[in-house]
Design an enzyme around this catalytic site. Structure first.
Site, PDB file in Angstrom:
ATOM      1  N   SER A  42      -0.789   0.459   0.036  1.00 62.31           N
ATOM      2  CA  SER A  42      -1.770   1.388  -0.526  1.00 62.31           C
ATOM      3  C   SER A  42      -1.565   2.825  -0.075  1.00 62.31           C
ATOM      4  CB  SER A  42      -3.187   0.934  -0.157  1.00 62.31           C
ATOM      5  OG  SER A  42      -3.330   0.829   1.249  1.00 62.31           O
TER       6      SER A  42
ATOM      7  N   ASP B 278     -13.634   4.603   3.845  1.00 61.49           N
ATOM      8  CA  ASP B 278     -13.247   3.339   4.495  1.00 61.49           C
ATOM      9  C   ASP B 278     -12.534   3.567   5.818  1.00 61.49           C
ATOM     10  OD1 ASP B 278     -10.727   4.235   3.785  1.00 61.49           O
ATOM     11  OD2 ASP B 278     -10.367   2.653   2.308  1.00 61.49           O
TER      12      ASP B 278
ATOM     13  N   HIS C 174      -7.763   4.789   4.431  1.00 58.71           N
ATOM     14  CA  HIS C 174      -6.895   5.470   3.481  1.00 58.71           C
ATOM     15  C   HIS C 174      -7.115   6.977   3.523  1.00 58.71           C
ATOM     16  CE1 HIS C 174      -7.295   1.320   1.875  1.00 58.71           C
ATOM     17  NE2 HIS C 174      -5.992   1.473   1.697  1.00 58.71           N
TER      18      HIS C 174
ATOM     19  N   ASN D 155      -0.624  -3.690   6.663  1.00 57.74           N
ATOM     20  CA  ASN D 155      -1.501  -4.798   6.272  1.00 57.74           C
ATOM     21  C   ASN D 155      -1.202  -6.073   7.051  1.00 57.74           C
ATOM     22  OD1 ASN D 155      -3.164  -3.551   4.249  1.00 57.74           O
ATOM     23  ND2 ASN D 155      -1.380  -3.485   2.926  1.00 57.74           N
TER      24      ASN D 155
ATOM     25  N   GLY E 265      -2.461  -3.266  -0.726  1.00 60.48           N
ATOM     26  CA  GLY E 265      -2.701  -4.548  -0.079  1.00 60.48           C
ATOM     27  C   GLY E 265      -1.446  -5.333   0.238  1.00 60.48           C
TER      28      GLY E 265
END
Length: 215
Positions: A41, A191, A194, A107, A78
Site C-alpha cells: 500500500s 490510521d 499510511h 505487512n 495489503g
C-alpha cells in the site's frame, strides 16, 4: 573448385548477416528501461488521490531528468512478501523489466509472520529478477519501538542481509524523515500507517539516489 566456391559463398553470407546481427545487439542494449515496482500500500497510493504517490512522482522525475523509462506499478495494498513472490513470475514474463524495485515486508511484520519466511521470500524475488538480467533495488522498512527493540532490529537486519547476500543496493528505510521526523503524526493519514500525499515526495527522495545509480 565447387567446394571452394561453396565455402566462399557461405563466408559471404555470414559477412552479410553480421551487420544485421550487430544492429540487433545495439537495439537490445539501447532498449529503454522498464522499471517494475512490486510493493504494498505504501507504493499503491492507498488513501491518496491518483497520481500523488511516490511511484507516480517517479515517472515525473524521470521525465524531468530526460530519462526515457517506463514505470510499471504492480503494487497491491495489503500485499506480503509471499504475495509478491506468487505474483512475480507472471510480472517478469509480461513486462520484461530492466529494473525491479521490491518494496515489501511491512505487512509481514504487521501480521506477525516469521521473519525467516520474509527473508526467504525477498531473497527468492531478488534472485528470480536477477535471473532475467534485471537490476534490482530493495526498499527496506522499519518497525516502531512498540514492537520491541529486538524485533525491530532483526526486522531491519533482514533487508540488509538480503541486499548483501545478493549484492544489490538497499534503501534502508522508505519512511526515513517521515516516520522518524519531528512531527510524524502530521505526515500520516488517520490510521497512522499510511503517509499523506505531502510525505510522498520525501519517499521518492529516499529511493531516487540508489535507483538513479542503477539507471
Amino acid at each position: 573448385m565447387f567446394r571452394r566456391d561453396f565455402i566462399a559463398a557461405g563466408a559471404l553470407a555470414l559477412l552479410g548477416t553480421a551487420p544485421a546481427l550487430a544492429q540487433q545487439g545495439r537495439k537490445a542494449a539501447a532498449r529503454a528501461p522498464v522499471i517494475l515496482v512490486v510493493g504494498d500500500s505504501l507504493s499503491a497510493e492507498y488513501g491518496l488521490p491518483r497520481g500523488s504517490g511516490w511511484v507516480a512522482l517517479l515517472e515525473k522525475r524521470l521525465a524531468q531528468e530526460k530519462i526515457g523509462a517506463t514505470v510499471v506499478n504492480a503494487s497491491v495494498s495489503g500485499d506480503t512478501t509471499a504475495g509478491g513472490r506468487a505474483r512475480l513470475p507472471a510480472l517478469l514474463k509480461q513486462h520484461s523489466p530492466t529494473h525491479v524495485v521490491i518494496e515489501l515486508g511491512g505487512n509481514d511484520a504487521l501480521r506477525g509472520l516469521p521473519l525467516a519466511n520474509t527473508r526467504d521470500n525477498l531473497a527468492w524475488m531478488v534472485e528470480q529478477s536477477q535471473a532475467t538480467g534485471a537490476r534490482v533495488l530493495l526498499v527496506g522498512m522499519q518497525m516502531p519501538p512498540n514492537y520491541g527493540a529486538d524485533y525491530a532490529r532483526r526486522f531491519a537486519a533482514l533487508f540488509e542481509a538480503v541486499a548483501k547476500e545478493r549484492k544489490i543496493p538497499l534503501v534502508p528505510f522508505l519512511l526515513q524523515g517521515i516516520a522518524d521526523g519531528p512531527d510524524p503524526a502530521a505526515l500520516f493519514q488517520p490510521d497512522r500507517i499510511h503517509p499523506r500525499a505531502e510525505a510522498h515526495p520525501r519517499m521518492l527522495d529516499n529511493v531516487w539516489p540508489q535507483l538513479r545509480k542503477l539507471l
